[in-house]
Scaffold this motif. Structure first.
Motif, short mmCIF file in Angstrom:
data_model
loop_
_atom_site.label_atom_id
_atom_site.label_comp_id
_atom_site.label_asym_id
_atom_site.label_seq_id
_atom_site.Cartn_x
_atom_site.Cartn_y
_atom_site.Cartn_z
N MET A 1 0.85 -1.19 0.00
CA MET A 1 0.00 0.00 0.00
C MET A 1 0.89 1.24 0.00
N LEU A 2 0.46 2.21 -0.77
CA LEU A 2 1.12 3.51 -0.83
C LEU A 2 0.19 4.50 -0.15
N THR A 3 0.74 5.36 0.70
CA THR A 3 -0.07 6.34 1.43
C THR A 3 0.33 7.75 1.04
N ILE A 4 -0.67 8.57 0.77
CA ILE A 4 -0.51 9.99 0.50
C ILE A 4 -1.19 10.72 1.64
N ALA A 5 -0.54 11.72 2.22
CA ALA A 5 -1.13 12.41 3.38
C ALA A 5 -0.91 13.92 3.30
N LEU A 6 -1.84 14.63 3.89
CA LEU A 6 -1.73 16.06 4.14
C LEU A 6 -1.98 16.25 5.63
N GLU A 7 -1.09 16.95 6.30
CA GLU A 7 -1.21 17.11 7.74
C GLU A 7 -1.28 18.57 8.14
N HIS A 8 -2.09 18.83 9.12
CA HIS A 8 -2.19 20.13 9.78
C HIS A 8 -2.63 21.25 8.84
N MET A 9 -3.67 20.97 8.06
CA MET A 9 -4.28 22.03 7.24
C MET A 9 -5.12 22.90 8.18
N GLU A 10 -4.83 24.17 8.25
CA GLU A 10 -5.56 25.09 9.12
C GLU A 10 -6.58 25.87 8.30
N ILE A 11 -7.85 25.73 8.68
CA ILE A 11 -8.93 26.35 7.91
C ILE A 11 -9.95 26.97 8.87
N HIS A 12 -10.35 28.19 8.59
CA HIS A 12 -11.42 28.82 9.37
C HIS A 12 -12.75 28.43 8.73
N ALA A 13 -13.68 27.96 9.56
CA ALA A 13 -14.97 27.51 9.04
C ALA A 13 -16.05 27.72 10.10
N PHE A 14 -17.29 27.36 9.74
CA PHE A 14 -18.44 27.66 10.58
C PHE A 14 -19.20 26.41 11.00
N HIS A 15 -18.49 25.32 11.29
CA HIS A 15 -19.13 24.09 11.75
C HIS A 15 -19.39 24.20 13.25
N GLY A 16 -20.49 23.62 13.68
CA GLY A 16 -20.77 23.58 15.11
C GLY A 16 -22.24 23.49 15.41
N TYR A 17 -22.53 22.96 16.54
CA TYR A 17 -23.90 22.73 16.98
C TYR A 17 -24.55 24.00 17.52
N TYR A 18 -23.75 24.88 18.11
CA TYR A 18 -24.30 26.06 18.79
C TYR A 18 -24.41 27.26 17.85
N PRO A 19 -25.46 28.08 18.02
CA PRO A 19 -25.71 29.20 17.11
C PRO A 19 -24.52 30.16 16.96
N TRP A 27 -11.43 28.01 14.15
CA TRP A 27 -10.31 27.43 13.41
C TRP A 27 -10.34 25.92 13.57
N PHE A 28 -10.06 25.24 12.47
CA PHE A 28 -10.04 23.79 12.44
C PHE A 28 -8.71 23.33 11.86
N ILE A 29 -8.31 22.15 12.28
CA ILE A 29 -7.10 21.52 11.75
C ILE A 29 -7.52 20.18 11.15
N VAL A 30 -7.15 19.96 9.90
CA VAL A 30 -7.54 18.74 9.19
C VAL A 30 -6.29 17.95 8.83
N ASP A 31 -6.34 16.65 9.09
CA ASP A 31 -5.31 15.70 8.66
C ASP A 31 -5.99 14.64 7.81
N VAL A 32 -5.36 14.32 6.68
CA VAL A 32 -5.93 13.34 5.76
C VAL A 32 -4.82 12.37 5.33
N ALA A 33 -5.15 11.09 5.31
CA ALA A 33 -4.24 10.08 4.74
C ALA A 33 -5.08 9.11 3.92
N VAL A 34 -4.64 8.85 2.70
CA VAL A 34 -5.31 7.88 1.84
C VAL A 34 -4.28 6.85 1.38
N SER A 35 -4.72 5.61 1.27
CA SER A 35 -3.83 4.53 0.84
C SER A 35 -4.44 3.79 -0.33
N PHE A 36 -3.56 3.28 -1.19
CA PHE A 36 -4.01 2.51 -2.34
C PHE A 36 -2.93 1.51 -2.72
N GLU A 37 -3.35 0.48 -3.46
CA GLU A 37 -2.43 -0.56 -3.92
C GLU A 37 -1.49 0.02 -4.97
#
Length: 116
Positions: A1-19, A27-37
């Motif tokens: 398996m080969l893995t491609i990743a992006l780590e510590h992407m900082e993005i301002h967004a409006f997600h949340g349960y409270y008004p 501010w949010f931090i996103v980490d993504v890793a994907v693997s494939f044959e």
């Protein structure tokens, strides 16, 4: 398996349960890793997962406010697999920096790991 990743992407967004989260955002931090044959030596971009494409997916989905972080990571994983059918595993972590909990908390985090 080969893995491609992006780590510590900082993005301002409006997600949340409270008004107030929908108004002020956070501010949010996103980490993504994907693997494939890997069936052959990778020598061309079309033989792999373009991390610019992954970033574009993250950026697009972060612009759509959702009340739950679980929804956001599910949407990201699904969009990545739809764009890159070769993906066999996705791990997406989403951290909300300083969540409004009434105390000192560095971040809350939701992680989704999916196998295809």
């Amino acid at each position: 398996m080969l893995t491609i990743a992006l780590e510590h992407m900082e993005i301002h967004a409006f997600h949340g349960y409270y008004p107030e989260e929908a108004v002020l955002g956070n501010w949010f931090i996103v980490d993504v890793a994907v693997s494939f044959e890997e069936h052959q030596p990778v020598t061309h971009l079309y033989e792999t997962v373009n991390y610019q494409g992954l970033y574009t997916i993250v950026e697009k989905i972060m612009k759509i406010p959702k009340p739950l972080l679980e929804e956001v990571v599910q949407d990201m994983a699904q969009a990545m697999h739809e764009k890159y059918a070769m993906i066999r595993r996705v791990v997406v972590s989403l951290r909300k920096v300083n969540p409004p909990l009434g105390g000192q908390v560095r971040h809350s985090m939701v992680t989704l790991e999916k196998q295809y």
